[in-house]
Design an enzyme around this catalytic site. Structure first.
Site, mmCIF file in Angstrom:
data_model
loop_
_atom_site.group_PDB
_atom_site.id
_atom_site.type_symbol
_atom_site.label_atom_id
_atom_site.label_comp_id
_atom_site.label_asym_id
_atom_site.label_seq_id
_atom_site.Cartn_x
_atom_site.Cartn_y
_atom_site.Cartn_z
ATOM 1 N N HIS A 1 19.569 -3.860 29.418
ATOM 2 C CA HIS A 1 18.952 -3.906 27.727
ATOM 3 C C HIS A 1 19.083 -4.905 27.928
ATOM 4 C CE1 HIS A 1 18.256 -1.331 23.922
ATOM 5 N NE2 HIS A 1 17.379 -2.964 24.078
ATOM 6 N N GLU B 1 12.116 -0.779 27.812
ATOM 7 C CA GLU B 1 11.329 -2.110 27.370
ATOM 8 C C GLU B 1 10.777 -3.129 28.685
ATOM 9 O OE1 GLU B 1 11.639 -3.134 23.484
ATOM 10 O OE2 GLU B 1 11.747 -1.145 22.633
HETATM 11 C C1 PNW Z 1 13.666 -2.775 20.231
HETATM 12 N N1 PNW Z 1 8.015 -6.221 19.300
HETATM 13 O O1 PNW Z 1 12.898 -4.299 20.944
HETATM 14 C C2 PNW Z 1 14.707 -3.044 21.595
HETATM 15 O O2 PNW Z 1 14.775 -1.958 22.238
HETATM 16 C C3 PNW Z 1 15.957 -3.855 20.949
HETATM 17 O O3 PNW Z 1 16.832 -4.022 21.245
HETATM 18 C C4 PNW Z 1 16.111 -3.847 19.023
HETATM 19 O O4 PNW Z 1 16.531 -3.693 18.725
HETATM 20 C C5 PNW Z 1 14.370 -2.774 18.348
HETATM 21 O O5 PNW Z 1 13.669 -2.543 19.518
HETATM 22 C C6 PNW Z 1 14.375 -3.276 17.028
HETATM 23 O O6 PNW Z 1 13.571 -4.757 17.085
HETATM 24 C C7 PNW Z 1 11.991 -4.939 20.293
HETATM 25 O O7 PNW Z 1 7.833 -7.383 19.188
HETATM 26 C C8 PNW Z 1 11.578 -6.092 19.862
HETATM 27 O O8 PNW Z 1 6.595 -5.586 19.234
HETATM 28 C C9 PNW Z 1 10.050 -6.094 19.812
HETATM 29 C C10 PNW Z 1 8.630 -5.486 19.583
HETATM 30 C C11 PNW Z 1 9.136 -4.181 19.862
HETATM 31 C C12 PNW Z 1 10.752 -3.629 19.993
#
Ligand code: PNW
Length: 483
Positions: free
Chosen positions: A126, A173
Site C-alpha cells: 500500500h 491502487e
Molecule cells: C485511497 N484521488 O486513496 C487510499 O487507498 C487510502 O490509503 C486513502 O486513505 C483513501 O483512499 C482516502 O483518500 C486515494 O485523488 C487517494 O482520487 C486519492 C484519490 C483516490 C484514492
C-alpha cells in the site's frame, strides 16, 4: 434505486474495515524496520499538510489489541490491512536480510484476529516501498529489479503466513502510485515534470512505465502464489484498483458521453484490461503511442488472467467534459476535464473535506455494473469505500462523534451495492469501509479524517467510536440474508 428495501446481500457476505500500514502503525524505527519512501517524502518541507509524518500515526504497532477490540465492537467480520515491506525486509531486496521480528509481529496479529473471529485480508503493498530500493535502482521505474524484489518479498510472506490468510491483495491502487507519485508528484516519491515541485521526473513517460512494472509484479506474485502455495494454503489473490463513476457534463453532447468511458478506461482499464483481456485499452494506445510500454509475450502471459477476484476501491463520481484538440503530453485522464458540476450547475454531491470527493451512491451501482459487463462478472470485493466530512477536524468532540453524514454515506452506498447485487447480477461478495479509524491521510496529513473511530492525536492516540461505527453493522444486518 427506490428498491433498496427489497434488495439483499448473500448470507456469506464479508464486511469490515480497511487500513494501511504507513497510515496507522507509527513505530517507524522499531524492531528493525527500515525506512520507506513515505518516511523520506514526509521529511521534505511543504509536501504534507501541517508538516505531518507517519512517525506515530495511530500507534497501531503498539495497539493491535485495541484495534481488534474496535473491530469486534462494531461487529466486523473482516479486516483489510497492509504489511510494511520494510518491516519484513528492511532494505527490501531479494538478497537483503529478512527481519524475523517484523514478520512475527504480523503473524501474531493475524493469529489474534482469528482468535477474535475476524477474517484477515492482507495487502502486500500500500505505497510504502522500502526506501533503499528507490535509491538503489529507481524503485518502480526499474521493471526487472522491482519485479524480482517484489516476487521475493511476496514468496517470503506467503511462506510465513501459510493457510492463516485466504485473501491476498498484491497492490493497492496502482493508479495512485503511478499518477500521483510520478506524474502529479503529490505522493511519494514525488517525481513530476513540474520543476517547482521536484528537480526530477518526466510526467509524460514515467507514470506509464511505473504502471507497467506494477502490473508485471502483480502477475509474478500471483504466479508464485498459484504455483507454490494455493494448493497447500487454499487462498485467493487479486489486485485492488481505484476508480470513480463518470457522468457526462453535457448529456446531449456525444463527445462528453464518449469521454466518460474513456475516463474510466484511463483510470481503471489501464490495469484491468491487461488482467482480464490481455491488452491495454485502445483509447490509451491511441493517445499515448509509444509512451505506453509494449507487452512482451512473457509479461502479458503473467498478467492476463491473474485475478481471482477484483478488488474495488470506490469513493465518488465526476462529471466529464471532452477536451478538443491534441492532448497535452502530461495528460493522464484521456484528454478530458474532470468536474464536480455539470452543465446545469448541479453538483455531483455534497461537499466533503476532500477536494476530489463528493458522494453519489447511484454512481457506485453504475460502476459495479459497468465493470461486471466489461470483465464478465468477476467476483468483486469492495476493498475501500468511505468519506471525509467537511470541517470534521474542527468540531467539538461531542459533535464530531455524531457523524450522521458518514453514516448516511454508508446507508446510501451499501444500499446501492445491494441493488447492484440483487437487480444487476453483480457478483459482489465483500465490502471494507475506509477506514477503521482516523489516520494519516497522506498529503493531507491528519487534517482530513476518514475513520468510523475518532483518534485523539493530542491525547495518546485514544480511540473513540463515532456513530457510524455503531450503525454500519445494523445497515449490513438489513441486507444480508440470514443463513
Ligand atoms: C485511497 N484521488 O486513496 C487510499 O487507498 C487510502 O490509503 C486513502 O486513505 C483513501 O483512499 C482516502 O483518500 C486515494 O485523488 C487517494 O482520487 C486519492 C484519490 C483516490 C484514492
Amino acid at each position: 434505486m427506490g428498491s433498496a428495501s427489497t434488495s439483499t446481500l448473500p448470507a456469506d457476505f464479508l464486511w469490515g474495515f480497511a487500513t494501511a500500514s504507513y497510515q496507522i502503525e507509527g513505530a517507524v524505527n522499531e524492531d528493525g524496520r527500515g525506512p520507506s519512501i513515505w518516511d523520506t517524502f514526509c521529511k521534505i518541507p511543504g509536501k504534507i499538510a501541517g508538516g505531518a509524518t507517519g512517525d506515530v500515526a495511530c500507534d497501531s504497532y503498539h495497539r493491535t489489541h485495541e484495534d481488534i477490540a474496535l473491530l469486534k465492537e462494531c461487529g466486523a467480520k473482516a479486516y483489510r490491512f497492509s504489511l510494511s515491506w520494510s518491516r519484513i525486509i528492511p532494505l527490501g531486496g531479494r538478497n537483503d536480510p529478512i527481519n524475523e521480528k517484523g514478520l512475527q509481529h504480523y503473524i501474531k496479529f493475524v493469529d489474534d484476529l482469528h482468535a477474535a473471529g475476524i477474517t484477515p485480508l492482507i495487502t502486500l503493498f500500500h505505497w510504502d516501498l522500502p526506501d533503499e530500493l528507490d535509491k538503489r535502482y529507481g524503485g518502480l521505474l526499474n521493471k526487472e529489479e522491482f519485479v524480482a524484489d517484489f516476487a521475493h518479498y511476496a514468496r517470503v510472506v506467503f511462506e510465513a503466513f501459510g493457510s492463516r490468510v485466504k485473501h491476498w491483495i498484491t497492490f493497492n491502487e496502482p493508479w495512485c502510485s503511478s499518477v500521483l507519485g510520478y506524474n502529479v508528484g503529490q505522493f511519494a516519491p514525488g517525481r513530476t515534470s513540474d520543476r517547482a515541485k521536484s528537480p526530477v521526473g518526466d510526467s509524460s513517460r514515467e507514470c506509464w512505465i511505473v504502471g507497467h512494472s506494477l502490473l508485471v509484479a502483480h502477475g509474478a506474485a500471483v504466479k508464485i502464489y498459484r504455483d507454490e502455495f494455493k494448493a497447500r494454503d487454499g487462498g485467493e489473490i487479486g489486485i485492488t484498483l481505484n476508480g470513480d463513476w463518470a457522468d457526462p457534463w453535457d448529456p446531449e453532447n456525444p463527445a462528453d458521453v464518449e469521454a466518460c468511458d474513456r475516463k474510466i478506461e484511463f483510470a481503471i482499464s489501464w490495469f484491468a484490461d491487461p488482467i482480464y483481456h490481455g491488452k491495454y485499452p485502445d483509447s490509451m494506445v491511441k493517445q499515448l503511442g509509444d509512451r505506453l510500454p509494449k507487452w512482451t509475450p512473457e509479461d502479458i502471459a503473467l498478467v492476463h488472467g491473474s485475478n481471482d477476484f477484483y478488488g474495488m476501491n470506490h469513493y465518488c463520481a465526476n462529471f466529464i467534459k471532452a477536451k478538443s484538440g491534441e492532448p497535452d503530453p502530461n495528460d493522464t485522464a484521456g484528454n478530458l476535464e474532470i468536474l464536480l458540476q455539470n452543465k446545469k450547475g448541479e453538483w455531483v454531491g455534497p461537499e466533503t473535506q476532500s477536494a476530489w470527493l463528493r458522494p453519489c451512491a447511484i454512481g457506485f451501482r453504475k460502476l459495479l455494473k459497468w465493470l461486471s459487463e466489461r470483465y464478465n462478472y468477476p467476483k468483486i470485493y469492495v476493498t475501500e469505500n468511505g468519506t471525509s466530512l467537511k470541517g470534521e477536524n474542527d468540531l467539538p468532540l461531542e459533535q464530531l462523534l455524531q457523524d450522521e453524514f458518514r453514516t448516511q454515506y454508508f446507508r446510501d452506498y451499501i444500499g446501492a451495492m445491494a441493488d447492484a447485487y440483487t437487480l444487476d447480477g453483480v457478483n459482489v461478495r465483500a465490502y471494507m469501509g475506509w477506514s477503521l479509524m482516523d489516520n494519516f491521510e497522506w498529503a493531507e496529513g491528519y487534517e482530513t479524517r476518514f475513520g468510523v473511530t475518532f483518534v485523539d492525536y493530542e491525547n495518546g492516540q485514544k480511540r473513540i467510536p463515532k456513530q457510524s461505527a455503531k450503525e454500519i453493522g445494523k445497515i449490513f444486518d438489513q441486507y444480508i440474508e440470514k443463513a
